[in-house]
Motif scaffolding. Structure first.
Motif, PDB file in Angstrom:
ATOM      1  N   VAL A 175      -7.708   0.981   0.240  1.00  0.00           N
ATOM      2  CA  VAL A 175      -7.500  -0.142   1.153  1.00  0.00           C
ATOM      3  C   VAL A 175      -8.812  -0.584   1.790  1.00  0.00           C
ATOM      4  O   VAL A 175      -9.086  -1.786   1.913  1.00  0.00           O
ATOM      5  CB  VAL A 175      -6.468   0.239   2.240  1.00  0.00           C
ATOM      6  N   ARG A 204      -5.219   5.745   1.412  1.00  0.00           N
ATOM      7  CA  ARG A 204      -4.286   4.620   1.273  1.00  0.00           C
ATOM      8  C   ARG A 204      -4.821   3.710   0.176  1.00  0.00           C
ATOM      9  O   ARG A 204      -5.980   3.292   0.224  1.00  0.00           O
ATOM     10  CB  ARG A 204      -4.160   3.864   2.588  1.00  0.00           C
ATOM     11  N   LEU A 247      -3.884   0.464  -2.981  1.00  0.00           N
ATOM     12  CA  LEU A 247      -3.043  -0.674  -3.337  1.00  0.00           C
ATOM     13  C   LEU A 247      -2.082  -0.274  -4.458  1.00  0.00           C
ATOM     14  O   LEU A 247      -2.502   0.259  -5.480  1.00  0.00           O
ATOM     15  CB  LEU A 247      -3.905  -1.852  -3.799  1.00  0.00           C
ATOM     16  N   ILE A 284       0.828  -1.194   0.000  1.00  0.00           N
ATOM     17  CA  ILE A 284       0.000   0.000   0.000  1.00  0.00           C
ATOM     18  C   ILE A 284       0.869   1.253   0.000  1.00  0.00           C
ATOM     19  O   ILE A 284       1.982   1.260   0.514  1.00  0.00           O
ATOM     20  CB  ILE A 284      -0.950   0.025   1.219  1.00  0.00           C
TER      21      ILE A 284
END
Length: 219
Positions: free
Chosen positions: A44, A24, A26, A17
């Motif tokens: 996320v 946040r 990926l 991440i």
């Protein structure tokens, strides 16, 4: 992707991440995470809802850059001309080298197997141009892709690929798609002058470099 903690299970869904503003998201996925329905750029919170067993770790972009440079130095064993293409690509000018490894397709398989032996799963393509090789390596449907020499073969391989294979800015791609143009081949339906007026030279420059109509620098 790198397994940086001994407690992580490499066979389970795993994502790295990164922080984009306040979100946040990926930035890298292993095969199990992709099979679980996750995709790059997904927030996320959404990813954890889709894949409850997801394991997370922080993306170390500096470590990735160091690894890419190490791989570039390693690749000099196959060609004296190697170009780093961050964040995760290498380009090799193999002119005059392939016969030393049994031809282009055999050379490609040797490099693929060598990377796999080091725990790195790669997709590889050989083409007349760097743009065509990059497009097919990133958007082709095989781990090893070979475009025979010649303009026709290059066009046949690139025309079905999505516009993303030209690595244009996503906002530009979205605007082109709103015109009903979705693949590299679809660009033939629009006038060159019209695309240049609306989007500048970047679209047709990327198209022409990939198809070998204009030169592309190799640094």
């Amino acid at each position: 992707i790198r397994q940086s903690k001994g407690t992580l299970d490499a066979d389970a869904p795993l994502a790295l991440i990164s922080q984009q503003g306040n979100i946040r998201q990926l930035s890298a996925l292993n095969h199990a995470a992709r099979k679980g329905g996750l995709s790059l750029g997904m927030p996320v919170a959404d990813a954890q809802g889709v894949c409850p067993g997801l394991q997370l770790d922080h993306h170390d972009s500096d470590a990735d850059a160091r690894l890419l440079r190490r791989l570039g130095l390693w690749a000099i064993g196959y060609s004296p001309l190697v170009m780093l293409c961050p964040p995760h690509g290498l380009a090799l000018n193999i002119t005059g080298c392939a016969h030393l490894f049994g031809g282009e397709q055999m050379m490609m398989r040797i490099i693929y197997d060598a990377l796999k032996k080091h725990g790195i799963t790669a997709t590889i393509a050989i083409a007349d141009t760097r743009g065509a090789a990059r497009a097919l390596a990133c958007f082709g449907n095989k781990p090893c892709n070979h475009i025979p020499p010649g303009d026709k073969a290059t066009c046949d391989a690139l025309y079905p690929l999505p516009l993303q294979a030209l690595f244009l800015d996503q906002m530009v791609i979205d605007k082109i798609r709103s015109l009903g143009l979705k693949t590299i081949g679809d660009l033939r339906r629009a006038t060159r002058g019209g695309l240049t007026r609306r989007f500048g030279k970047q679209v047709m420059d990327a198209h022409d470099q990939a198809l070998g109509y204009t030169a592309e620098p190799f640094d």
